[in-house]
Design a protein around this motif. Structure first.
Motif, PDB file in Angstrom:
ATOM      1  N   TRP A 314      10.379  35.984   7.317  1.00 42.60           N
ATOM      2  CA  TRP A 314      10.343  34.846   6.397  1.00 42.60           C
ATOM      3  C   TRP A 314       9.211  33.878   6.748  1.00 42.60           C
ATOM      4  CZ3 TRP A 314      15.405  31.467   6.017  1.00 42.60           C
ATOM      5  CH2 TRP A 314      15.246  30.451   5.055  1.00 42.60           C
ATOM      6  N   LEU A 315       8.981  33.665   8.020  1.00 46.23           N
ATOM      7  CA  LEU A 315       7.945  32.714   8.441  1.00 46.23           C
ATOM      8  C   LEU A 315       6.542  33.272   8.224  1.00 46.23           C
ATOM      9  CD1 LEU A 315       7.563  29.929   9.994  1.00 46.23           C
ATOM     10  CD2 LEU A 315       7.155  31.346  12.005  1.00 46.23           C
ATOM     11  N   GLY A 320       1.355  34.520   5.325  1.00 41.35           N
ATOM     12  CA  GLY A 320       0.241  35.438   5.557  1.00 41.35           C
ATOM     13  C   GLY A 320      -0.336  35.963   4.260  1.00 41.35           C
ATOM     14  N   ALA A 321       0.526  36.288   3.303  1.00 42.52           N
ATOM     15  CA  ALA A 321       0.050  36.779   2.007  1.00 42.52           C
ATOM     16  C   ALA A 321      -0.741  35.693   1.277  1.00 42.52           C
ATOM     17  CB  ALA A 321       1.230  37.239   1.158  1.00 42.52           C
ATOM     18  N   MET A 322      -0.243  34.455   1.323  1.00 36.61           N
ATOM     19  CA  MET A 322      -0.960  33.361   0.654  1.00 36.61           C
ATOM     20  C   MET A 322      -2.319  33.121   1.297  1.00 36.61           C
ATOM     21  SD  MET A 322       1.911  30.513  -0.401  1.00 36.61           S
ATOM     22  CE  MET A 322       2.840  30.452   1.124  1.00 36.61           C
ATOM     23  N   SER A 337       3.856  26.051   2.256  1.00 32.43           N
ATOM     24  CA  SER A 337       4.715  26.913   3.077  1.00 32.43           C
ATOM     25  C   SER A 337       6.026  26.233   3.457  1.00 32.43           C
ATOM     26  CB  SER A 337       3.976  27.332   4.354  1.00 32.43           C
ATOM     27  OG  SER A 337       2.959  28.253   4.077  1.00 32.43           O
ATOM     28  N   THR A 338       6.362  25.141   2.794  1.00 31.35           N
ATOM     29  CA  THR A 338       7.598  24.433   3.135  1.00 31.35           C
ATOM     30  C   THR A 338       8.812  25.335   2.989  1.00 31.35           C
ATOM     31  OG1 THR A 338       6.636  22.307   2.477  1.00 31.35           O
ATOM     32  CG2 THR A 338       9.033  22.431   2.579  1.00 31.35           C
ATOM     33  N   PHE A 339       8.795  26.242   2.019  1.00 33.48           N
ATOM     34  CA  PHE A 339       9.960  27.102   1.823  1.00 33.48           C
ATOM     35  C   PHE A 339      10.195  28.040   3.011  1.00 33.48           C
ATOM     36  CE2 PHE A 339       6.508  29.698   0.154  1.00 33.48           C
ATOM     37  CZ  PHE A 339       6.821  30.979   0.579  1.00 33.48           C
ATOM     38  N   ALA A 340       9.202  28.190   3.897  1.00 37.31           N
ATOM     39  CA  ALA A 340       9.367  28.997   5.103  1.00 37.31           C
ATOM     40  C   ALA A 340       9.748  28.153   6.320  1.00 37.31           C
ATOM     41  CB  ALA A 340       8.091  29.777   5.404  1.00 37.31           C
ATOM     42  N   ALA A 341       9.818  26.827   6.165  1.00 35.06           N
ATOM     43  CA  ALA A 341      10.156  25.968   7.307  1.00 35.06           C
ATOM     44  C   ALA A 341      11.542  26.259   7.877  1.00 35.06           C
ATOM     45  CB  ALA A 341      10.039  24.497   6.906  1.00 35.06           C
ATOM     46  N   ALA A 343      12.814  29.062   8.309  1.00 35.25           N
ATOM     47  CA  ALA A 343      12.606  30.208   9.194  1.00 35.25           C
ATOM     48  C   ALA A 343      12.059  29.757  10.543  1.00 35.25           C
ATOM     49  CB  ALA A 343      11.647  31.204   8.541  1.00 35.25           C
ATOM     50  N   ALA A 344      11.164  28.768  10.522  1.00 32.69           N
ATOM     51  CA  ALA A 344      10.659  28.230  11.787  1.00 32.69           C
ATOM     52  C   ALA A 344      11.794  27.640  12.614  1.00 32.69           C
ATOM     53  CB  ALA A 344       9.585  27.172  11.508  1.00 32.69           C
ATOM     54  N   ALA A 345      12.698  26.918  11.946  1.00 33.02           N
ATOM     55  CA  ALA A 345      13.848  26.352  12.665  1.00 33.02           C
ATOM     56  C   ALA A 345      14.717  27.455  13.265  1.00 33.02           C
ATOM     57  CB  ALA A 345      14.670  25.478  11.719  1.00 33.02           C
ATOM     58  N   LEU A 346      14.937  28.529  12.506  1.00 32.66           N
ATOM     59  CA  LEU A 346      15.722  29.660  13.023  1.00 32.66           C
ATOM     60  C   LEU A 346      15.104  30.235  14.287  1.00 32.66           C
ATOM     61  CD1 LEU A 346      16.792  31.967  10.038  1.00 32.66           C
ATOM     62  CD2 LEU A 346      18.277  30.917  11.752  1.00 32.66           C
ATOM     63  N   LEU A 347      13.796  30.462  14.248  1.00 28.37           N
ATOM     64  CA  LEU A 347      13.118  31.089  15.377  1.00 28.37           C
ATOM     65  C   LEU A 347      13.059  30.165  16.591  1.00 28.37           C
ATOM     66  CD1 LEU A 347      10.221  32.885  13.488  1.00 28.37           C
ATOM     67  CD2 LEU A 347      12.125  33.975  14.679  1.00 28.37           C
TER      68      LEU A 347
END
Length: 523
Positions: A314-315, A320-322, A337-341, A343-347
């Motif tokens: 998700w992160l 990377g594609a964008m 990329s806020t919608f992937a934030a 995922a950062a919290a998860l990791l």
């Protein structure tokens, strides 16, 4: 003295493992909403938020034509805000409150994702991290759609995992079909909130492939995602024709260092701590997955899906594609990329748990204590970013609230105001009048040609000073306030010569604000 029996032990506090996942999710969701809403009224509204407010003010009959010309990718959000401001008003707090609530939902999703296999302890750690992650706290105090994309991405991911790695696998076929339809509709609606969120599908595909999802599951996902992308075709077409709107991104720096901290972490120190924990989590997952074979698969050969796999896909993959597309066609900035934030919290949370276990194995410190200390340190390193976000000029250096207050203190009814129109549309001081109108009550706007509510674009259409003078707009005006951008002490002197040609002269009275200068001229 004998030890207490089970029935004699204190029962005032239930063990953490007895706490229901939804209780943790609701608690951290509410906490995140409060954290984001606190102080959200302090920063001055800025260009993108002015666009939100002005678009939401429009009658729906004029909003639709505007979206066919500009900002189609934010149309669903503007429509929602159109209804919201009629209920809650237009203050900065009211405008930003929906985003704070959306981040609450995003954080709740993070806790549920972390707790699926990690249990309550992992859910709590993930909730703590998500509540203070700078990108999420920033999105939660900004009147834009990005907070909603973070929440929607989190809940869509939860739905996917319930279908392929949860109790949804054994649900009746009719229930599964309904859930896949909800997934398709959710992905489409999320992408209508912000088009780039559609790239979340790449992460979901990677999760399915790496977990060895069955062919029926892959087929169902492909059908659902295909329907969602088909529904997005009209928006994609509009976005293509409106692509010149983000042409300025071609001049934006995308050096590797800024890419490491800008999308999710807010400053360098948070980025250093976050990436260290993220790499630790991914490294531990790779070791357990390939270095220590033996992961238990289902009878169909599927592998259990952990938070690290979900978070990494998700992160990294959507962003990377964008960035790859950005090499050919400039279309990316960190906020996208806020919608992937989440995922950062998860990791980061997974990294803290790994760190806690590592410390416990090599010392007498319990893993819970080590993880707790790590979480506290992450809060500490994130706090300066949070405080900076709530400074009065933290939104792109905007000072429009201060400009409005300054104008209210010096202008008299019948005075005219002329705005610097030489800067980028999103930085023009004219927007101070639309975001904080009270300070401009009774002031004449002689250069206004067509108000934004009657334009096909989102901004006012204006005359030059000579054009306005030729139409008699300055007849009878004795005093003008020239509102100029004053970036780094460098005035543009927009319109000064034209006003002097009309007989106006500087009085020497000026009112400076953070990045703007009010200049008095009379005749």
């Amino acid at each position: 003295m004998s030890a207490l029996t089970a029935t004699e032990r204190p029962t005032g506090v239930a063990p953490l493992r007895a706490v229901r996942p939804w209780t943790i999710a609701v608690a951290f969701g509410l906490l995140a909403t409060v954290i984001c809403a606190a102080g959200s009224w302090i920063p001055s509204l800025w260009g993108d938020e002015a666009t939100t407010l002005m678009s939401a003010r429009r009658p729906v009959s004029t909003l639709w034509p505007m979206l066919f010309h500009v900002d189609a990718v934010h149309g669903l959000y503007y429509l929602g805000m159109h209804g919201w401001i009629r209920l809650a008003g237009e203050s900065p707090f009211a405008l930003r409150l929906p985003s704070a609530v959306a981040i609450g939902f995003a954080v709740a999703a993070v806790t549920l994702l972390a707790g699926r296999r990690g249990g309550p302890k992992a859910a709590v750690v993930a909730g703590i991290v998500a509540c203070v992650l700078p990108r999420l706290t920033y999105a939660g105090e900004e009147a834009r759609s990005f907070a909603f994309t973070a929440a929607a991405a989190g809940w869509l991911t939860l739905l996917l995992l319930w279908l392929v790695d949860g109790s949804g696998r054994t649900a009746p076929a009719s229930v599964r079909r309904t859930c896949w339809a909800v997934y398709a509709a959710g992905l489409a609606l999320t992408s209508y909130l912000f088009l780039y969120t559609a790239s979340l599908a790449l992460a979901h595909l990677a999760v399915l492939l790496l977990s060895r999802a069955s062919r029926p599951t892959l087929r169902a996902w492909l059908i659902a995602t295909g329907c969602a992308l088909l529904a997005l075709a009209p928006l994609g077409l509009l976005a293509f024709f409106e692509r010149s709107q983000i042409g300025y991104l071609a001049d934006q720096s995308t050096d590797p260092l800024s890419l490491l901290w800008q999308p999710w972490f807010g400053n360098g120190w948070v980025a250093v701590a976050a990436w260290a924990l993220i790499l630790l989590a991914i490294g531990a997952w790779v070791r357990d997955r390939w270095g220590r074979p033996g992961a238990t698969a289902s009878p169909e050969g599927e592998l259990p899906i952990g938070a690290t796999l979900v978070g990494a896909a998700w992160l990294l993959l959507p962003t990377g594609a964008m960035l790859l597309v950005n090499l050919v066609f400039p279309m990316y900035t960190g906020r996208y990329s806020t919608f992937a934030a989440p995922a950062a919290a998860l990791l980061i949370a997974e990294g803290l748990l790994v760190l806690g276990r590592f410390v416990a194995r090599r010392s007498a410190i319990p893993a819970v204590a080590a993880t707790g200390v790590g979480a506290l340190l992450f809060i500490a390193v994130s706090t300066p970013a949070y405080l900076d976000q709530r400074g009065p000029y933290s939104k792109n250096d905007s000072d429009w609230s201060e400009v409005s207050s300054a104008m209210a203190s010096v202008a008299r009814p019948g005075d005219a105001v002329v705005f610097d129109e030489s800067t980028r549309p999103s930085q023009r001081p004219r927007l101070a009048m639309h975001t904080y109108p009270s300070g401009f009550a009774g002031v004449i706007d002689p250069t206004l040609e067509t108000p934004y509510t009657h334009n096909i674009g989102w901004a006012d259409r204006v005359y030059t000073i000579p054009q306005a003078a030729a139409r008699g707009r300055f007849d009878g005006v004795q005093r003008v306030w020239l509102v100029e951008n004053d970036m780094d002490g460098s005035l543009h002197h927009y319109g000064l010569a034209d006003l002097e040609a009309l007989g106006f002269h500087e009085t020497g009275r000026t009112v400076p604000t953070h990045r703007t200068m009010l200049i008095e001229l009379t005749r």
